[in-house]
Design a protein around this motif. Structure first.
Motif, PDB file in Angstrom:
ATOM      1  N   THR A 190      22.202 -50.461 -16.875  1.00 31.42           N
ATOM      2  CA  THR A 190      20.828 -50.585 -16.379  1.00 31.42           C
ATOM      3  C   THR A 190      20.451 -52.047 -16.161  1.00 31.42           C
ATOM      4  O   THR A 190      19.685 -52.365 -15.239  1.00 31.42           O
ATOM      5  N   ARG A 203      21.464 -53.167 -12.853  1.00 27.90           N
ATOM      6  CA  ARG A 203      20.509 -52.665 -11.862  1.00 27.90           C
ATOM      7  C   ARG A 203      19.266 -53.565 -11.817  1.00 27.90           C
ATOM      8  O   ARG A 203      18.767 -53.896 -10.737  1.00 27.90           O
ATOM      9  N   THR A 215      13.521 -47.081 -15.055  1.00 28.97           N
ATOM     10  CA  THR A 215      14.744 -47.847 -14.747  1.00 28.97           C
ATOM     11  C   THR A 215      15.981 -46.975 -14.889  1.00 28.97           C
ATOM     12  O   THR A 215      16.934 -47.090 -14.103  1.00 28.97           O
ATOM     13  N   LEU A 216      15.975 -46.091 -15.893  1.00 29.33           N
ATOM     14  CA  LEU A 216      17.094 -45.162 -16.068  1.00 29.33           C
ATOM     15  C   LEU A 216      17.302 -44.312 -14.828  1.00 29.33           C
ATOM     16  O   LEU A 216      18.420 -44.169 -14.334  1.00 29.33           O
ATOM     17  N   SER A 250      18.854 -46.198 -12.090  1.00 28.15           N
ATOM     18  CA  SER A 250      20.190 -46.733 -12.350  1.00 28.15           C
ATOM     19  C   SER A 250      21.284 -45.682 -12.301  1.00 28.15           C
ATOM     20  O   SER A 250      22.443 -45.993 -12.042  1.00 28.15           O
TER      21      SER A 250
END
Length: 224
Positions: A169, A172, A217-218, A221
């Motif tokens: 992550t 990313r 964000t997860l 990603s």
């Protein structure tokens, strides 16, 4: 992509193999349903079979693989697995920060600010590996400060999977530019400030906000 060698200091051969295989599984290089043999893995890592077996036991306990007579079957992680992992992190961090709120050690706050400064420096130098490591260190420092043996045991059971997800992550985050990296640093400053206040409601709100953003964000990603 390889698992950072700097993260493997003091690790056994089996632990190092597990870390590399875990990264390949979670990043999708090894796909669910893929089948590997102990001999193939040992050859790939130029290793005897004993460390390989140690690594496979670890990955099996984490639910990333299934051990069968025909070989090692890759199970991988789906989005539900990753979300549940972060649910556990949220529960752990909510608990430990509430536990610490009654008497926050000044030394803990100093450690957290030092770690955030290291994150900021890593961001400035575009070092995603160091940034991810300091991110992990920040959260782990809080967990350890709570001095709760059962929580510590629970954390250790997911630590390496969390570490690997953080590495992915963070890459990313860095790909989204300097503004996103700075926003992550500020999120950690907000967490530290809330904890330093000793205000339970402020702390709880801070943890919720942090994990809500991390959840976004997860999803950005991982594509399952």
């Amino acid at each position: 992509m390889q698992f950072p060698s700097s993260w493997l200091q003091g690790a056994s051969r089996g632990e190092a193999i597990a870390c590399e295989l875990r990264l390949r599984i979670i990043s999708g290089t090894l796909r669910p349903g893929d089948i590997l043999s102990e001999n193939r893995i040992a050859a790939d890592f130029d290793s005897s079979r004993s460390p390989v077996r140690e690594a496979l036991r670890t990955l099996s306990n984490e639910g990333l693989i299934r051990l069968e007579r025909m070989g090692v079957v890759i199970l991988g992680l789906n989005m539900k697995d990753v979300e549940e992992l972060y649910d556990v992190r949220f529960l752990i961090e909510s608990f430990v920060q509430q536990r610490l709120s009654a008497d926050v050690p000044p030394s803990l706050i100093t450690q957290l600010h030092n770690t955030i400064d290291k994150m900021q420096l890593a961001g400035k130098h575009q070092n995603a590996v160091e940034f991810a490591y300091q991110d992990l260190t920040f959260h782990e420092t809080i967990i350890e400060a709570a001095a709760h043996s059962r929580i510590s045991h629970l954390w250790k059971s997911i630590r390496y999977v969390v570490m690997t997800v953080m590495l992915l992550t963070t890459r990313r985050v860095f790909a989204q530019g300097e503004g996103k990296v700075s926003a992550v640093v500020e999120k950690h400053r907000s967490l530290a400030a809330a904890l330093e206040s000793g205000d339970k409601l402020l702390i709880q709100a801070g943890v919720r906000t942090y994990f809500k953003d991390s959840g976004q964000t997860l999803h950005e990603s991982f594509e399952f």
